[in-house]
Design an enzyme around this catalytic site. Structure first.
Site, PDB file in Angstrom:
ATOM      1  N   GLY A 101       0.839  -1.206   0.000  1.00 14.58           N
ATOM      2  CA  GLY A 101       0.000   0.000   0.000  1.00 14.58           C
ATOM      3  C   GLY A 101       0.870   1.250   0.000  1.00 14.58           C
ATOM      4  O   GLY A 101       2.093   1.166   0.130  1.00 14.58           O
ATOM      5  N   TYR A 120      -1.000 -17.443  -2.442  1.00 15.33           N
ATOM      6  CA  TYR A 120      -2.146 -16.522  -2.394  1.00 15.33           C
ATOM      7  C   TYR A 120      -3.452 -17.317  -2.356  1.00 15.33           C
ATOM      8  O   TYR A 120      -4.307 -17.098  -1.503  1.00 15.33           O
ATOM      9  CB  TYR A 120      -2.097 -15.625  -3.621  1.00 15.33           C
ATOM     10  CG  TYR A 120      -3.150 -14.536  -3.663  1.00 15.33           C
ATOM     11  CD1 TYR A 120      -3.238 -13.581  -2.655  1.00 15.33           C
ATOM     12  CD2 TYR A 120      -4.042 -14.432  -4.732  1.00 15.33           C
ATOM     13  CE1 TYR A 120      -4.186 -12.568  -2.702  1.00 15.33           C
ATOM     14  CE2 TYR A 120      -4.978 -13.420  -4.796  1.00 15.33           C
ATOM     15  CZ  TYR A 120      -5.054 -12.494  -3.785  1.00 15.33           C
ATOM     16  OH  TYR A 120      -5.990 -11.479  -3.847  1.00 15.33           O
TER      17      TYR A 120
END
Ligand code: UDP
Length: 317
Positions: A40, A149
């Site tokens: 982020g 993932y």
């Protein structure tokens, strides 16, 4: 302290997380954004810092989570989410999906908050059923490069359902399909940032494989609307949110050439391991349980807005 409802958004400085923070604030919800900033960026939320209902904590959600005061909603969006990121950060990806989801659920239980888990179409793997409906269990390679993932998110769904069934925590699960829009990271390796940066720089577009694999791209505002409807709905089982307009990667490249006005060639590279050949959400359930929700922003309009963002970003030194 405000008497508004309060939401914690993990991954709040990420692409989707930052759009969620913005929309929640606009809807009158006080927001705590949490992010360790490994994928982020503060640039995604700096325009929210002046808002008295917004706070940011730089924190890794795989560690114990402490949030003082009332908490009504937890939107658990922290995770690396592009193939390049989870190849570079395989252990963090597994940890945030597993340990981070456990911490977020523990916090939801302690605060009696409703938790919405960001899951993914990757739980369907390289699907043998097309389009993908929520009752399809998927075709995932647990030990391939994408396994970190896919399996983390499958575990995250499992533990979320376990907290719902065992502890009565109110939970919601969204399976997010390919989404695009402003604030995608330029170099996250996903197809849109790659093609768009290449187009705007006048470089060839890097197509993996022969470009005949398909994806279905949803503009971020449509996704956020679906997520917030799901958060407020009674649906406890996973719901697909995405845009069912399916196209090949070559067609997507052509759409980006049109949106950017770039006349660049395609250059072909090997297809990454376990790259799904097709992907398209069946959104029948979302339409049914989310009050007729469906994507509204056409690809041309979404790409126009996204191009503006990328032009600004690339223009900056
Ligand atoms: N892709 C591509 N060129 C790129 C990046 C990705 O052709 O520079 C392809 C990738 O192989 C996949 C599709 O575009 O088939 C979508 O990739 P992305 O990483 O955006 O998301 P995925 O759906 O694979 O998670």
């Amino acid at each position: 302290m405000t008497d508004k409802p309060r939401a914690l958004v993990t991954g709040g400085a990420g692409f989707i997380g930052s759009h969620l923070c913005e929309r929640l604030l606009a809807d009158g919800v006080a927001v705590i954004a949490m992010d360790n900033l490994i994928t982020g960026a503060l640039a995604n939320i700096e325009h929210l810092f002046g808002n008295p209902d917004f706070v940011f904590h730089q924190q890794d959600v795989t560690n114990f989570l402490h949030v003082p005061g009332r908490l009504d909603f937890i939107l658990h969006f922290a995770s690396p989410a592009s193939p390049i990121d989870y190849l570079e950060l395989p252990i963090q990806t597994l940890k945030v999906g597993a340990l981070g989801t456990h911490k977020a659920l523990g916090l939801a239980k302690a605060k009696n908050a409703r938790l919405l888990l960001a899951s993914t179409s990757e739980v369907y793997g390289d699907p043998l059923v097309h389009p993908q409906r929520e009752d399809y269990w998927g075709n995932v390679n647990p030990v391939g490069p994408r396994g970190v993932y896919d399996e983390a998110k499958r575990f995250a769904e499992a533990i979320t359902m376990a907290y719902q069934r065992t502890h009565g925590v109110q939970t919601r699960i969204v399976r997010i399909f390919n989404t695009y829009g402003p604030r995608m990271r330029l170099n996250d390796g996903r197809v849109l940032p790659a093609f768009m940066s290449q187009a705007l720089r006048g470089e060839p577009m890097s197509v993996f494989g022969d470009g005949s694999q398909t994806r279905s791209f949803c503009y971020v505002d449509d996704l956020v609307e679906g997520i917030l409807r799901l958060l407020r709905s009674d649906e406890k089982e996973p719901v697909n949110i995405g845009n069912p307009a399916e196209m090949t990667i070559l067609q997507f490249g052509d759409a980006i050439k049109k949106a950017t006005g770039a006349n660049v060639p395609f250059v072909f590279h090997p297809l990454p391991v376990d790259d799904p050949k097709v992907r398209r959400p069946d959104i029948g359930k979302a339409r049914r349980v989310l009050g007729g929700w469906e994507p509204k922003i056409p690809l041309e309009e979404g790409l126009r807005r996204t191009t503006e963002y990328f032009r600004r970003k690339i223009g900056k030194p």
